[in-house]
Design a protein around this motif. Sequence first.
Motif, PDB file in Angstrom:
ATOM      1  N   VAL A 365       0.830  -1.206   0.000  1.00  0.00           N
ATOM      2  CA  VAL A 365       0.000   0.000   0.000  1.00  0.00           C
ATOM      3  C   VAL A 365       0.866   1.257   0.000  1.00  0.00           C
ATOM      4  O   VAL A 365       0.604   2.210  -0.738  1.00  0.00           O
ATOM      5  N   LEU A 366       1.896   1.269   0.822  1.00  0.00           N
ATOM      6  CA  LEU A 366       2.770   2.436   0.887  1.00  0.00           C
ATOM      7  C   LEU A 366       3.399   2.722  -0.469  1.00  0.00           C
ATOM      8  O   LEU A 366       3.388   3.865  -0.946  1.00  0.00           O
ATOM      9  N   SER A 367       3.951   1.692  -1.091  1.00  0.00           N
ATOM     10  CA  SER A 367       4.610   1.900  -2.387  1.00  0.00           C
ATOM     11  C   SER A 367       3.612   2.378  -3.433  1.00  0.00           C
ATOM     12  O   SER A 367       3.927   3.238  -4.264  1.00  0.00           O
ATOM     13  N   THR A 368       2.397   1.830  -3.387  1.00  0.00           N
ATOM     14  CA  THR A 368       1.369   2.225  -4.353  1.00  0.00           C
ATOM     15  C   THR A 368       0.939   3.671  -4.146  1.00  0.00           C
ATOM     16  O   THR A 368       0.853   4.458  -5.100  1.00  0.00           O
ATOM     17  N   ILE A 369       0.656   4.035  -2.908  1.00  0.00           N
ATOM     18  CA  ILE A 369       0.194   5.393  -2.620  1.00  0.00           C
ATOM     19  C   ILE A 369       1.246   6.429  -3.003  1.00  0.00           C
ATOM     20  O   ILE A 369       0.924   7.498  -3.542  1.00  0.00           O
ATOM     21  N   LEU A 370       2.517   6.113  -2.757  1.00  0.00           N
ATOM     22  CA  LEU A 370       3.589   7.041  -3.121  1.00  0.00           C
ATOM     23  C   LEU A 370       3.507   7.397  -4.603  1.00  0.00           C
ATOM     24  O   LEU A 370       3.607   8.563  -4.992  1.00  0.00           O
ATOM     25  N   VAL A 371       3.322   6.380  -5.427  1.00  0.00           N
ATOM     26  CA  VAL A 371       3.296   6.600  -6.873  1.00  0.00           C
ATOM     27  C   VAL A 371       1.980   7.232  -7.317  1.00  0.00           C
ATOM     28  O   VAL A 371       1.963   8.077  -8.220  1.00  0.00           O
ATOM     29  N   LEU A 372       0.865   6.847  -6.691  1.00  0.00           N
ATOM     30  CA  LEU A 372      -0.423   7.431  -7.059  1.00  0.00           C
ATOM     31  C   LEU A 372      -0.451   8.935  -6.803  1.00  0.00           C
ATOM     32  O   LEU A 372      -1.006   9.697  -7.605  1.00  0.00           O
ATOM     33  N   VAL A 373       0.137   9.363  -5.712  1.00  0.00           N
ATOM     34  CA  VAL A 373       0.213  10.803  -5.427  1.00  0.00           C
ATOM     35  C   VAL A 373       1.029  11.502  -6.514  1.00  0.00           C
ATOM     36  O   VAL A 373       0.649  12.567  -7.019  1.00  0.00           O
ATOM     37  N   PHE A 374       2.142  10.886  -6.899  1.00  0.00           N
ATOM     38  CA  PHE A 374       2.983  11.452  -7.960  1.00  0.00           C
ATOM     39  C   PHE A 374       2.213  11.527  -9.277  1.00  0.00           C
ATOM     40  O   PHE A 374       2.244  12.539  -9.976  1.00  0.00           O
ATOM     41  N   TYR A 375       1.504  10.443  -9.628  1.00  0.00           N
ATOM     42  CA  TYR A 375       0.699  10.437 -10.852  1.00  0.00           C
ATOM     43  C   TYR A 375      -0.325  11.568 -10.842  1.00  0.00           C
ATOM     44  O   TYR A 375      -0.525  12.267 -11.843  1.00  0.00           O
ATOM     45  N   CYS A 376      -1.002  11.718  -9.719  1.00  0.00           N
ATOM     46  CA  CYS A 376      -2.023  12.759  -9.608  1.00  0.00           C
ATOM     47  C   CYS A 376      -1.404  14.138  -9.807  1.00  0.00           C
ATOM     48  O   CYS A 376      -1.958  14.988 -10.515  1.00  0.00           O
ATOM     49  N   GLU A 377      -0.251  14.350  -9.208  1.00  0.00           N
ATOM     50  CA  GLU A 377       0.442  15.632  -9.348  1.00  0.00           C
ATOM     51  C   GLU A 377       0.790  15.926 -10.813  1.00  0.00           C
ATOM     52  O   GLU A 377       0.615  17.051 -11.302  1.00  0.00           O
ATOM     53  N   LYS A 378       1.292  14.907 -11.514  1.00  0.00           N
ATOM     54  CA  LYS A 378       1.717  15.114 -12.902  1.00  0.00           C
ATOM     55  C   LYS A 378       0.531  15.432 -13.809  1.00  0.00           C
ATOM     56  O   LYS A 378       0.649  16.245 -14.742  1.00  0.00           O
ATOM     57  N   ASN A 379      -0.618  14.801 -13.556  1.00  0.00           N
ATOM     58  CA  ASN A 379      -1.807  15.122 -14.340  1.00  0.00           C
ATOM     59  C   ASN A 379      -2.322  16.513 -14.016  1.00  0.00           C
ATOM     60  O   ASN A 379      -2.769  17.250 -14.900  1.00  0.00           O
ATOM     61  N   ALA A 380      -2.292  16.871 -12.734  1.00  0.00           N
ATOM     62  CA  ALA A 380      -2.708  18.216 -12.326  1.00  0.00           C
ATOM     63  C   ALA A 380      -1.796  19.269 -12.946  1.00  0.00           C
ATOM     64  O   ALA A 380      -2.256  20.331 -13.389  1.00  0.00           O
ATOM     65  N   GLU A 381      -0.506  18.955 -13.001  1.00  0.00           N
ATOM     66  CA  GLU A 381       0.460  19.873 -13.598  1.00  0.00           C
ATOM     67  C   GLU A 381       0.193  20.061 -15.078  1.00  0.00           C
ATOM     68  O   GLU A 381       0.260  21.185 -15.604  1.00  0.00           O
ATOM     69  N   ALA A 382      -0.142  18.954 -15.769  1.00  0.00           N
ATOM     70  CA  ALA A 382      -0.424  19.034 -17.203  1.00  0.00           C
ATOM     71  C   ALA A 382      -1.666  19.871 -17.480  1.00  0.00           C
ATOM     72  O   ALA A 382      -1.748  20.559 -18.505  1.00  0.00           O
ATOM     73  N   LEU A 383      -2.626  19.842 -16.562  1.00  0.00           N
ATOM     74  CA  LEU A 383      -3.874  20.581 -16.753  1.00  0.00           C
ATOM     75  C   LEU A 383      -3.761  22.052 -16.373  1.00  0.00           C
ATOM     76  O   LEU A 383      -4.148  22.939 -17.135  1.00  0.00           O
ATOM     77  N   PHE A 384      -3.226  22.280 -15.159  1.00  0.00           N
ATOM     78  CA  PHE A 384      -3.304  23.634 -14.601  1.00  0.00           C
ATOM     79  C   PHE A 384      -1.964  24.205 -14.130  1.00  0.00           C
ATOM     80  O   PHE A 384      -1.930  25.264 -13.523  1.00  0.00           O
ATOM     81  N   GLY A 385      -0.875  23.505 -14.380  1.00  0.00           N
ATOM     82  CA  GLY A 385       0.424  24.034 -14.007  1.00  0.00           C
ATOM     83  C   GLY A 385       0.992  23.436 -12.727  1.00  0.00           C
ATOM     84  O   GLY A 385       0.315  22.735 -11.972  1.00  0.00           O
ATOM     85  N   TYR A 386       2.261  23.732 -12.488  1.00  0.00           N
ATOM     86  CA  TYR A 386       3.013  23.126 -11.380  1.00  0.00           C
ATOM     87  C   TYR A 386       2.422  23.468 -10.011  1.00  0.00           C
ATOM     88  O   TYR A 386       2.332  22.607  -9.133  1.00  0.00           O
ATOM     89  N   LYS A 387       1.998  24.714  -9.819  1.00  0.00           N
ATOM     90  CA  LYS A 387       1.481  25.117  -8.500  1.00  0.00           C
ATOM     91  C   LYS A 387       0.210  24.353  -8.140  1.00  0.00           C
ATOM     92  O   LYS A 387       0.000  23.990  -6.977  1.00  0.00           O
ATOM     93  N   PHE A 388      -0.659  24.091  -9.127  1.00  0.00           N
ATOM     94  CA  PHE A 388      -1.889  23.345  -8.847  1.00  0.00           C
ATOM     95  C   PHE A 388      -1.576  21.897  -8.467  1.00  0.00           C
ATOM     96  O   PHE A 388      -2.326  21.275  -7.717  1.00  0.00           O
TER      97      PHE A 388
END
Length: 453
Positions: A365-388
Motif C-alpha cells: 500500500v505504501l509503495s502504491t500510494i507514493l506513486v499514485l500521489v505522484f501520478y495525480c500531481e503530474k496530471n494536475a500539472e499538465a492541466l493547470f500548471g506546477y502550482k496546482f
Amino acid sequence: MSKLFEMITDFTNFVWGIPMLLILGGGGVFLTIRLGFFQFTKFPYIMKQTFGKIFKKSEGDGTVSSFGAACAALASSIGAANIVGVPTAIALGGPGAVFWMWLIALIGCATKFSEVALGIKYRQKNEVGEYVGGPAYYLKAAFKGNFGKFIAAYATFFIMIEFVPSISVQTLSICTSATELGIPKIATAIVVLAITTLVVCGGIKRIANITEKLVPIMALVYAACVIIVLGFNFTKIPGAFAAIFKGAFTGSAAVGGFTGATLAATIRWGAARGCYSNEAGMGTAPYAHSAAVTDHPARQGFWGIFEIFCDTIIICTLTALMVLTTGVWQEKGLSPDAMPVKAFSSVFGTAFGGTILSICLLLFVLSTILVLVFYCEKNAEALFGYKFSIFMRVVCLSAIIYGAFGDISNLYTALDFLLMMMIIPNMIGLITLSGEVRDLKNDFFNNKDLVNK
C-alpha cells in the motif's frame, strides 16, 4: 442522492461487462495484431532486456534509471489489488474471473508497451527540469487541433480524479487488515500519511529510489509466504485451475458462503480487477516511465510488459490460487479483504499469519500510494500548471485519512466509474497512434546496435 448512486452503479456494472471487454480486450487484440504478436514472439528477449538487466546502468536522456521508473510504475501496479482485489473478483465473479484477469493481462502487454513507448516519444521537460509525459501529451498528437487538446484534457482530468478514491481504497485495505491485529484504523492511516508525506515531497527521484529498493523485497516476501501456504494445499491446486477454466465460460454456482455468479459477472469482475491491477489501458504508467533514462522508446516499453508479467501473471495468480485452495472464498460472512488473512492464518496461525500479511500489505500500500500521489500531481500539472499540482498533493494526502473510514463497495464503484471514463479516450488514442508504435517497435528491432546492447 442514493438513487443517483444506484444509477451510476448499474451503468458502471454494465459497462464493465461486455462493453469494457470489447474496449480493453478488443483494443488490446488490435494492438497485438498491429505489433505482430511481438509480446509472445519476442518474450524471451524482452525478459532478457528487463529481468536480465535490472542492475545495468541505463543509457540516454532522463531523470531516473529505467529500472527505477519501472519500479515506480510497478509499485502502483503491485498493491492492495493483488492481495484484496483478487479475492474481491473471486467473491463477486467466482473462480472464472481469474481467467479473464489473465486474458486481459496477456493482450494488455501490447497496450502497456504502446502507452510507455508513446510516453517516452512525446515527453517534455517541466519547469523544474523533470521529464514528464503520458496521455496528456500523446493524445494531443493523436488528435490535432482543438479536439486533440479537448480529449487530452478530458482524459487527464479523469485520470487525476481517479487517484483520489484509489488512494482511499489502498488505505482502507491496510487499515482493515491492521484491525485484525487490534490496531485502530486511524492510527494506521496516520502512519501511512506521515511516511507518504515525507517521501512524495522529494519528487520522482526520491520515489524511484524508495520503490527501487522496496518493490523487489515486498514482492519476494509476499510470494514466498503464499508459496508456503500453497505447499500445504498443493493437492488442491489442480482443482483450483479446473474451477478457474470451468467458471470462465459458465459462471459459478453457489457453494458454501459464495452466492454464485453469472457469466456476465465473472467477466465484469475479472476484467475490472485485472485492469486495475496491471493498469494496462489506463494511461497511468507512462507518467512514471517518461522520467526514465533510456536510449529508445521501445526499450522502455519492454518494462511495461515486465510489469504485467510480475503483477498479474505471478502475484495475482499466486493470490488467486491461495484463496481457492484454502477454501476461504466459500466461507459464509467472510469479506474479500479478510480472505487473505484467513488463508495465511490457516498455515501460520492467527497472530503470526495476520502480522505477516499486514506487513506485506503495508509495504504494498505504501509503495502504491507514493506513486499514485505522484501520478495525480503530474496530471494536475499538465492541466493547470506546477502550482496546482501541489494543491492536488494535499487532496491526495487527505484521501488517506478518508480511506480509513470509507465503504469498500462504494469506493470500488467510484473507482470503476472513473477508470471507465479515463480508459475510453486513452484506448482510442492508442489505437489512433498504433502506426507510430509499430514504427517505434520496428525501428528498434531493425537496429542491430540497439538490439545487441
